[in-house]
Design a protein around this motif. Structure first.
Motif, PDB file in Angstrom:
ATOM      1  N   LEU A 194      18.483 -38.963 -48.064  1.00  0.00           N
ATOM      2  CA  LEU A 194      19.305 -37.872 -47.556  1.00  0.00           C
ATOM      3  C   LEU A 194      18.948 -36.591 -48.297  1.00  0.00           C
ATOM      4  N   TYR A 195      19.128 -35.470 -47.639  1.00  0.00           N
ATOM      5  CA  TYR A 195      18.798 -34.168 -48.205  1.00  0.00           C
ATOM      6  C   TYR A 195      20.016 -33.257 -48.123  1.00  0.00           C
ATOM      7  N   ALA A 196      20.060 -32.257 -48.949  1.00  0.00           N
ATOM      8  CA  ALA A 196      21.086 -31.217 -48.886  1.00  0.00           C
ATOM      9  C   ALA A 196      20.358 -29.884 -48.892  1.00  0.00           C
ATOM     10  N   VAL A 238      13.112 -22.801 -45.872  1.00  0.00           N
ATOM     11  CA  VAL A 238      12.561 -22.743 -44.518  1.00  0.00           C
ATOM     12  C   VAL A 238      12.869 -24.027 -43.756  1.00  0.00           C
ATOM     13  N   LYS A 239      12.854 -25.168 -44.450  1.00  0.00           N
ATOM     14  CA  LYS A 239      13.137 -26.461 -43.811  1.00  0.00           C
ATOM     15  C   LYS A 239      14.498 -26.467 -43.115  1.00  0.00           C
ATOM     16  N   THR A 240      15.456 -25.761 -43.670  1.00  0.00           N
ATOM     17  CA  THR A 240      16.791 -25.691 -43.068  1.00  0.00           C
ATOM     18  C   THR A 240      16.694 -25.138 -41.652  1.00  0.00           C
ATOM     19  N   TYR A 241      15.973 -24.061 -41.496  1.00  0.00           N
ATOM     20  CA  TYR A 241      15.854 -23.392 -40.203  1.00  0.00           C
ATOM     21  C   TYR A 241      14.957 -24.171 -39.251  1.00  0.00           C
ATOM     22  N   LEU A 242      13.935 -24.816 -39.799  1.00  0.00           N
ATOM     23  CA  LEU A 242      13.060 -25.647 -38.957  1.00  0.00           C
ATOM     24  C   LEU A 242      13.832 -26.831 -38.382  1.00  0.00           C
ATOM     25  N   TRP A 243      14.579 -27.533 -39.249  1.00  0.00           N
ATOM     26  CA  TRP A 243      15.345 -28.682 -38.760  1.00  0.00           C
ATOM     27  C   TRP A 243      16.477 -28.243 -37.835  1.00  0.00           C
ATOM     28  N   LYS A 285      21.824 -36.358 -42.406  1.00  0.00           N
ATOM     29  CA  LYS A 285      20.482 -36.496 -42.994  1.00  0.00           C
ATOM     30  C   LYS A 285      20.066 -35.267 -43.809  1.00  0.00           C
ATOM     31  N   PHE A 286      20.353 -34.055 -43.299  1.00  0.00           N
ATOM     32  CA  PHE A 286      19.824 -32.840 -43.916  1.00  0.00           C
ATOM     33  C   PHE A 286      20.878 -31.934 -44.539  1.00  0.00           C
ATOM     34  N   GLY A 287      22.121 -32.349 -44.537  1.00  0.00           N
ATOM     35  CA  GLY A 287      23.164 -31.589 -45.211  1.00  0.00           C
ATOM     36  C   GLY A 287      24.014 -30.754 -44.263  1.00  0.00           C
ATOM     37  N   TRP A 288      25.164 -30.398 -44.765  1.00  0.00           N
ATOM     38  CA  TRP A 288      26.136 -29.691 -43.936  1.00  0.00           C
ATOM     39  C   TRP A 288      25.659 -28.299 -43.531  1.00  0.00           C
ATOM     40  N   LEU A 302      32.441 -31.273 -37.459  1.00  0.00           N
ATOM     41  CA  LEU A 302      31.649 -32.495 -37.558  1.00  0.00           C
ATOM     42  C   LEU A 302      30.485 -32.316 -38.534  1.00  0.00           C
ATOM     43  N   ALA A 303      29.798 -31.193 -38.445  1.00  0.00           N
ATOM     44  CA  ALA A 303      28.662 -30.936 -39.334  1.00  0.00           C
ATOM     45  C   ALA A 303      29.105 -30.863 -40.787  1.00  0.00           C
TER      46      ALA A 303
END
Length: 167
Positions: free
Chosen positions: A7-9, A15-20, A58-61, A97-98
């Motif tokens: 899991l990631y936060a 940049v990964k935040t915006y890509l995902w 998986k990628f954080g709130w 939910l997020a």
């Protein structure tokens, strides 16, 4: 049934935040089109919720919240769905939910069906309060629970399967 998963936060400065989040918004454009082939498929299965729950877990709130805020608006602008009058309530419920899914994932660091059921129950309770505050009624939440129970099952089991098997 519990599984250890990576899991990631992610944060807003990555940049990964915006890509995902972009991937989740794209999934939230395509997946509802598939479910809308079934009469009342969007109401019954709530496909946006599946993507937001799995993504936030998986990628954080923060990643989940970004996708939750953008997905309904992009869907409305491109497809006309959800209807404009439903947009605030749906956005609120997806945002809740997020946040809940991401924070619980960060806290427990495992995925289990019990945790996912708890997330759905908590966010439905928050959704009732939010919908009541926004609209003065809880019609959409009642529909979520009566017509949309297959979607709740999809959220729980679909998220579990996605997190367990999609690397």
């Amino acid at each position: 049934m519990e599984a250890n998963v990576k899991l990631y936060a992610l944060n807003y400065d990555e940049v990964k935040t915006y890509l995902w989040a972009t991937v989740f918004v794209a999934c939230n454009l395509i997946l509802p089109q598939v479910f809308h082939l079934i009469p009342q498929g969007g109401i019954i299965f709530s496909p946006l919720s599946l993507v937001i729950m799995a993504g936030a877990y998986k990628f954080g709130w923060k990643t989940g919240l970004l996708a939750a805020l953008v997905s309904p608006l992009v869907n409305h602008l491109i497809t006309g769905m959800p209807a404009w009058e439903v947009l605030p309530v749906m956005t609120f419920k997806l945002a809740a939910l997020a946040i809940v899914a991401g924070l619980i994932a960060q806290r427990y660091q495992v995925v289990s069906l019990l945790i996912l059921v708890s997330i759905v129950i908590m966010t439905k309770a928050i959704g009732i309060v939010g919908e009541l505050a926004i609209t003065g009624g809880i019609d959409a939440t009642i529909a979520d629970l009566t017509l949309g129970w297959p979607g709740l099952m999809l959220q729980i089991f679909g998220t579990w399967l996605i997190l367990k098997y999609v690397k």
